[in-house]
Design a protein around this motif. Sequence first.
Motif, PDB file in Angstrom:
ATOM      1  N   LYS A 100       0.832  -1.212   0.000  1.00 20.16           N
ATOM      2  CA  LYS A 100       0.000   0.000   0.000  1.00 20.16           C
ATOM      3  C   LYS A 100       0.862   1.256   0.000  1.00 20.16           C
ATOM      4  CE  LYS A 100      -2.541  -0.914   3.547  1.00 20.16           C
ATOM      5  NZ  LYS A 100      -3.575  -1.019   4.583  1.00 20.16           N
ATOM      6  N   ASN A 101       1.973   1.238   0.723  1.00 21.73           N
ATOM      7  CA  ASN A 101       2.889   2.383   0.711  1.00 21.73           C
ATOM      8  C   ASN A 101       3.477   2.599  -0.686  1.00 21.73           C
ATOM      9  OD1 ASN A 101       2.479   2.959   3.427  1.00 21.73           O
ATOM     10  ND2 ASN A 101       4.214   1.704   4.096  1.00 21.73           N
ATOM     11  N   LYS A 102       3.833   1.515  -1.362  1.00 20.68           N
ATOM     12  CA  LYS A 102       4.349   1.625  -2.735  1.00 20.68           C
ATOM     13  C   LYS A 102       3.290   2.219  -3.659  1.00 20.68           C
ATOM     14  CE  LYS A 102       7.896  -1.956  -3.029  1.00 20.68           C
ATOM     15  NZ  LYS A 102       8.886  -1.079  -2.475  1.00 20.68           N
ATOM     16  N   LEU A 103       2.066   1.735  -3.539  1.00 18.84           N
ATOM     17  CA  LEU A 103       0.981   2.240  -4.394  1.00 18.84           C
ATOM     18  C   LEU A 103       0.717   3.713  -4.107  1.00 18.84           C
ATOM     19  CD1 LEU A 103      -1.425  -0.822  -4.273  1.00 18.84           C
ATOM     20  CD2 LEU A 103      -0.008  -0.090  -6.204  1.00 18.84           C
ATOM     21  N   ARG A 126      -6.053  -8.715   0.908  1.00 20.66           N
ATOM     22  CA  ARG A 126      -5.976  -8.551  -0.537  1.00 20.66           C
ATOM     23  C   ARG A 126      -5.955  -7.066  -0.883  1.00 20.66           C
ATOM     24  NH1 ARG A 126     -10.897 -12.133  -2.836  1.00 20.66           N
ATOM     25  NH2 ARG A 126     -12.027 -10.528  -1.741  1.00 20.66           N
ATOM     26  N   VAL A 127      -5.207  -6.723  -1.922  1.00 16.87           N
ATOM     27  CA  VAL A 127      -5.144  -5.358  -2.426  1.00 16.87           C
ATOM     28  C   VAL A 127      -5.463  -5.406  -3.920  1.00 16.87           C
ATOM     29  CG1 VAL A 127      -3.705  -3.331  -2.806  1.00 16.87           C
ATOM     30  CG2 VAL A 127      -3.459  -4.655  -0.693  1.00 16.87           C
ATOM     31  N   PHE A 128      -6.368  -4.524  -4.336  1.00 16.76           N
ATOM     32  CA  PHE A 128      -6.818  -4.473  -5.720  1.00 16.76           C
ATOM     33  C   PHE A 128      -6.533  -3.107  -6.321  1.00 16.76           C
ATOM     34  CE2 PHE A 128      -9.547  -7.333  -3.366  1.00 16.76           C
ATOM     35  CZ  PHE A 128      -9.719  -8.427  -4.208  1.00 16.76           C
ATOM     36  N   VAL A 129      -6.133  -3.101  -7.588  1.00 20.38           N
ATOM     37  CA  VAL A 129      -6.054  -1.862  -8.358  1.00 20.38           C
ATOM     38  C   VAL A 129      -7.150  -1.922  -9.408  1.00 20.38           C
ATOM     39  CG1 VAL A 129      -3.598  -1.488  -7.944  1.00 20.38           C
ATOM     40  CG2 VAL A 129      -4.327  -2.760  -9.982  1.00 20.38           C
ATOM     41  N   LEU A 130      -7.488  -0.764  -9.950  1.00 21.16           N
ATOM     42  CA  LEU A 130      -8.609  -0.675 -10.887  1.00 21.16           C
ATOM     43  C   LEU A 130      -8.149  -0.388 -12.312  1.00 21.16           C
ATOM     44  CD1 LEU A 130     -10.947   1.498  -8.647  1.00 21.16           C
ATOM     45  CD2 LEU A 130     -11.009  -0.976  -8.965  1.00 21.16           C
ATOM     46  N   THR A 137       1.285  -1.746 -12.412  1.00 23.35           N
ATOM     47  CA  THR A 137       1.517  -2.434 -11.137  1.00 23.35           C
ATOM     48  C   THR A 137       1.646  -3.951 -11.238  1.00 23.35           C
ATOM     49  OG1 THR A 137      -0.878  -2.548 -10.762  1.00 23.35           O
ATOM     50  CG2 THR A 137       0.292  -0.628  -9.850  1.00 23.35           C
ATOM     51  N   GLU A 138       1.453  -4.497 -12.405  1.00 26.08           N
ATOM     52  CA  GLU A 138       1.490  -5.959 -12.591  1.00 26.08           C
ATOM     53  C   GLU A 138       2.765  -6.575 -12.001  1.00 26.08           C
ATOM     54  OE1 GLU A 138      -0.013  -9.550 -13.614  1.00 26.08           O
ATOM     55  OE2 GLU A 138      -0.979  -7.846 -14.575  1.00 26.08           O
ATOM     56  N   HIS A 139       3.876  -5.877 -12.147  1.00 24.43           N
ATOM     57  CA  HIS A 139       5.159  -6.385 -11.651  1.00 24.43           C
ATOM     58  C   HIS A 139       5.172  -6.582 -10.124  1.00 24.43           C
ATOM     59  CE1 HIS A 139       5.536  -2.042 -11.039  1.00 24.43           C
ATOM     60  NE2 HIS A 139       6.482  -2.314 -10.151  1.00 24.43           N
ATOM     61  N   LEU A 140       4.302  -5.885  -9.416  1.00 19.94           N
ATOM     62  CA  LEU A 140       4.275  -5.993  -7.959  1.00 19.94           C
ATOM     63  C   LEU A 140       3.702  -7.327  -7.475  1.00 19.94           C
ATOM     64  CD1 LEU A 140       3.098  -2.356  -7.141  1.00 19.94           C
ATOM     65  CD2 LEU A 140       5.414  -3.301  -6.917  1.00 19.94           C
TER      66      LEU A 140
END
Length: 148
Positions: A100-103, A126-130, A137-140
């Motif tokens: 979350k800090n990276k995002l 779980r953490v989701f991006v939209l 962010t796929e690499h994360l």
Amino acid sequence: MDNNIPTTVPELEHWMKEHCFNFNSYSINGNPIYEGLGIEQSGNHFIWYYTERGQKQVLETFNTEAEITAYAFNQIKSDKWAKTHCIGFSADIGKITDLKNKLDSMNIEYFEDNIPYYGIERPVYRVFVLGCDILKTEHLKKKYWTEK
């Protein structure tokens, strides 16, 4: 496509890909899914169905491809989960906090939840991006999707 609204099933599939929707729960233009909603042609009709464990249930029937495409488009674009991409999945809250800090530092919007994956006492976070933020962010996932 008129006003960027798809009118055929292949156009709907293209629209979903262009806007980074996921196909996990939608069978559009024949992609296989384990569970979810889909479009299928049956004779001269088009059906909107729900499938789970190989069992299909017809939900709606349409006379034209344009009608079912418009219906599916409205269903999909209003489904919050259709444009989510899980990039973090871990029982380690420290890992999730780091993600979350990276995002936050990347100015990427996200949301989170937790599920009782290992039971009530040991949830998985779980953490989701939209949408197309998945492209950034796929690499994360390699580091933050740690549960098997």
